[in-house]
Every structure is written in structure tokens, then in C-alpha cells.
Enzyme design. Structure first.
Site: not given
Ligand code: NAD
Ligand code: GLY
Length: 382
Positions: A130, A152, A194, A242, A252, A256, A260, A263, A267, A281
């Protein structure tokens, strides 16, 4: 923010959320301080590091060594890289591993990776026993400036991305900018979308700085004078923006939503490309921001020249700004409109858009008619 005492010293940004407040530490080489920072926050805790195979190859040993050097025990869970790991089955794997490693309420999960690992490990931490505490160690630019901050967490459902999740704040974020040296240029560029977003949504001066210094941000060059190095400065300005928004609107319900920007359009294109390598993305967000500025110009909110200026910068760094620049078959107008109408931000049928009154002046509006969006996109797809 605590200003760096000397170039190269870590920079600290607070996220002010009462009892859920935490610190974001930014700087080259900060991974080596992870263990001592955790030991200072939660003395004697056990740590489970969750990572993906690619990141683990580069940084798992260093993270584990830092934790061990601080006198803490650690275990690891490594999952395949990529969006497909944000699944129910991988959540089960991570949860079962945390339970098997006897990670308890006073212990800690470390998310070592990009946004995928932060979202997956953060959500596992939110639900195991939990709620366990966790630390974000973001390793992509996108994760350092966006996903690691704000709490998030989510996995994907068959019906769409991030549909199963929780708000669960980390207790610490350690953004070691040296880790970005091994990131592919394409992934770095996607994360940069971003970074630009923060300028475009609320900070004209930062956008102007990026126009001048983006090449230094990509190159990761050294600090000059009293300024942090350009890459660290870009991460700093992004997380400050942020953190301020999250502190005002953690759940949000208002401001917040400004995060977006780009987006709603973005999206739709990302989903139409199947959330695949065809359009990352951040690339989708680059395209979405270009469209949001053009749409704002179309509505007479900004001069066309302002939209063109934004598009010029996005194009200069190599982000897609026109639908013709996305790989694979072009989505149909009906597909895009269908995806836009299913967007998470749709409330009782009303489309929600983030539009602009200028560069750095975004606002949320529900006063956008589907027919207007359709006509605009039809033109863009022609
Ligand atoms: P990811 O985590 O898939 O990383 C991209 C690629 O880079 C992967 O293949 C990973 O193995 C590789 N990688 C990561 N760090 C590395 C490094 N230092 N050196 C070499 N390779 C490396 O993708 P991302 O773009 O970081 O994140 C995308 C995800 O984030 C999506 O699922 C999206 O929904 C989510 N997201 C979440 C929020 C939030 O607020 N929680 C905000 C924006 C995006
Ligand atoms: N990436 C959008 C948020 O964190 O609200």
C-alpha cells in the site's frame, strides 16, 4: 534553488508539497552521491533498484556501488527496455521481486532509467504494501526535465497509455546530467522538446536563451563564468518550472494542464503511430507544439510570425514540425479526430486545448469546436 557555489557543484531545486516535499539534485557525477543521499534521508533502509537492460548495462553497477558504499543493502530488478514494459505483466514482475527482496514500508525503491522505468517502478512503489517510498534517478533528458518530477506514475492499458496509475511523489530526484552522454542523439532531441515546452508555455526569456544556446545544451559543454553549464542550466530551468506548477496544482485540476502544451495534437499522432519508434513521445510533442502555435495563430491569438519563430527553432534542432515529417503511413483525418476526442483531457465531450497568447503565455481552453480542429487538420494533412 540553491545557486551552485562553483561551476560543477550540484544544484538543488525544492518541490514544495508540505509533507511530501522533496529535493531535485542536478549535476554531473551526482550518481556517485546517491547512496549517501539515501542514507541521510532513510538511515539503514534496504534498497531495490529497478532499471531496464540498456540502462543497467551502463549504470547499475555504479548505482549499486554508491548504495553499498553508504552501508546500505541493495537488490535489483531489471526489465526489458521500451514502452512495452509499462504493462500489467511487468508490473507484476516488479511487485513480486520487491516482495521477494523483502522490501518493506521503511525501505526504498530506486527507479534508475528513463520515463518508462520511472513510471513503472513509481507505480509499483505506490501499490506494494500500500505504498513504499521511492527515489527517481532519471537517465534520459525527458525523464530529467519532466517525468521524474511531479509524482505521476502509470502503466498502459490495452485501451491507451498511462490509464492505470497513481499520483505518488518520490522522496528525492537525482538527475546526473553526465548519464545523458550515452543517450542516442534522437532520444536526447526528443527530450529537448520537453525543455522547449517550458519556454513556450511560460518563459519567453528561457525560449530566447534556448534559441541561442541549444547547440551547447546538446554538446554538454562546460560552465562559463558564474553560470551553470548549458545542459545543467536547461535542466535546472525546466525542473524549476515544473516544480512550481506541481506545487500549485499537484493533482492537475488547473495550472498543471499547461504542461500538456502540444499534447492534444501530439498524442493523436503518437497514438496513430502505435507508440512506436516511428514517432517518439518528444517528437510527437514537438509536432504538437508546432500545431498548437499554428492553431493559435489561426484563431488570431498570436501573429503568424510568432508561430513561424517557434517552428523555426523546433526545425533547427531536428524535431518534426509538419505532419509530412513523421515516418510511416500518414494517419487519416478521421483517425486523428477519433484519437483527439478520446484524449484524457476531454471532459464531458468538450475538447481541452492548451493554446497561447504569445511565446511564454499559454492558457487552457475548452472553447474549441471539433469542426474547427477538423478543418485545421484537414489543411495540414493535405
Ligand atoms: P525510455 O524510458 O523508454 O528511454 C528511452 C530509451 O533510452 C530506452 O531504450 C532506454 O533503455 C534508453 N536509455 C535510457 N537512459 C539511457 C542512457 N542514459 N543511456 C543510454 N540509453 C538510455 O523513454 P523516455 O523518453 O525517457 O520516457 C518515455 C516515457 O515517459 C513514456 O512512457 C511516457 O508516458 C512517460 N512520461 C511520463 C511522465 C510523467 O510525468 N510521469 C511525463 C512524460 C513522459
Ligand atoms: N508531464 C505532464 C505532467 O507531469 O503533468
Amino acid at each position: 534553488m540553491t545557486a551552485p557555489l562553483r561551476p560543477g557543484d550540484p544544484i538543488s531545486v525544492p518541490v514544495d508539497l508540505d509533507q511530501r516535499s522533496y529535493e531535485i539534485v542536478i549535476g554531473r557525477g551526482q550518481l556517485s552521491t546517491l547512496g549517501q543521499r539515501i542514507a541521510a534521508l532513510r538511515p539503514g533502509c534496504k534498497v531495490a533498484i529497478v532499471s531496464d537492460e540498456t540502462v543497467a548495462k551502463h549504470y547499475l553497477a555504479a548505482a549499486a556501488a554508491s548504495i553499498q558504499a553508504a552501508g546500505l543493502q541493495s537488490s535489483t530488478v531489471v526489465v526489458p527496455p521500451g514502452e512495452s514494459s509499462k504493462s500489467f505483466s511487468m508490473l507484476e514482475t516488479v511487485c513480486e521481486n520487491l516482495i521477494a527482496a523483502r522490501i518493506e514500508r521503511n525501505d526504498l525503491v530506486v527507479a534508475l532509467g528513463g520515463g518508462v522505468i520511472g513510471d513503472l517502478a513509481g507505480f509499483a512503489a505506490a501499490v506494494v504494501r500500500r505504498g513504499l517510498e521511492y527515489v527517481q534517478v532519471p537517465t534520459t533528458l525527458l525523464a530529467q526535465v519532466d517525468s521524474s518530477v511531479g509524482g505521476k506514475t502509470a502503466i498502459d492499458s490495452r485501451k491507451g497509455k498511462n490509464l492505470v496509475g497513481a499520483f505518488h511523489q518520490p522522496i528525492l530526484v537525482v538527475a546526473d546530467t553526465a548519464l545523458l552522454d550515452t543517450l542516442s542523439e534522437r532520444e536526447f532531441r526528443a527530450g529537448y522538446a520537453e525543455v522547449v515546452k517550458y519556454g513556450l508555455l511560460g518563459d519567453l526569456q528561457f525560449f530566447e536563451w534556448l534559441e541561442q544556446h541549444w547547440k551547447d545544451v546538446f554538446a554538454g559543454g562546460p560552465a562559463r563564468g558564474n553560470m551553470p553549464a548549458p545542459r545543467e542550466y536547461a535542466v535546472l530551468k525546466s525542473v524549476q518550472a515544473k516544480a512550481a506548477i506541481v506545487a500549485r496544482d499537484e493533482r492537475e485540476t488547473g495550472d498543471r494542464m499547461l504542461l500538456n502544451l502540444g499534447h492534444t495534437f501530439g498524442h493523436a499522432f503518437e497514438a496513430a503511430a502505435g507508440f512506436s519508434d516511428r514517432l517518439l513521445h518528444g517528437e510527437a510533442i514537438g509536432l504538437g507544439m508546432a500545431l498548437a502555435f499554428e492553431f493559435s495563430a489561426r484563431r488570431g491569438l498570436i501573429p503568424q510570425a510568432a508561430a513561424e519563430r517557434v517552428i523555426r527553432h523546433l526545425a533547427a534542432v531536428g524535431l518534426p514540425t509538419h505532419v509530412s515529417e513523421t515516418a510511416g503511413p500518414r494517419p487519416s483525418l478521421d483517425t486523428l479526430m477519433d484519437l483527439i476526442s478520446q484524449d484524457k483531457k476531454v471532459k464531458r465531450g468538450a475538447l481541452t486545448f492548451i493554446l497561447v497568447r504569445g511565446i511564454g503565455e499559454s492558457f487552457v481552453t475548452r472553447d474549441v469546436d471539433a469542426a474547427e480542429v477538423r478543418a485545421f487538420l484537414a489543411e495540414k494533412l493535405a
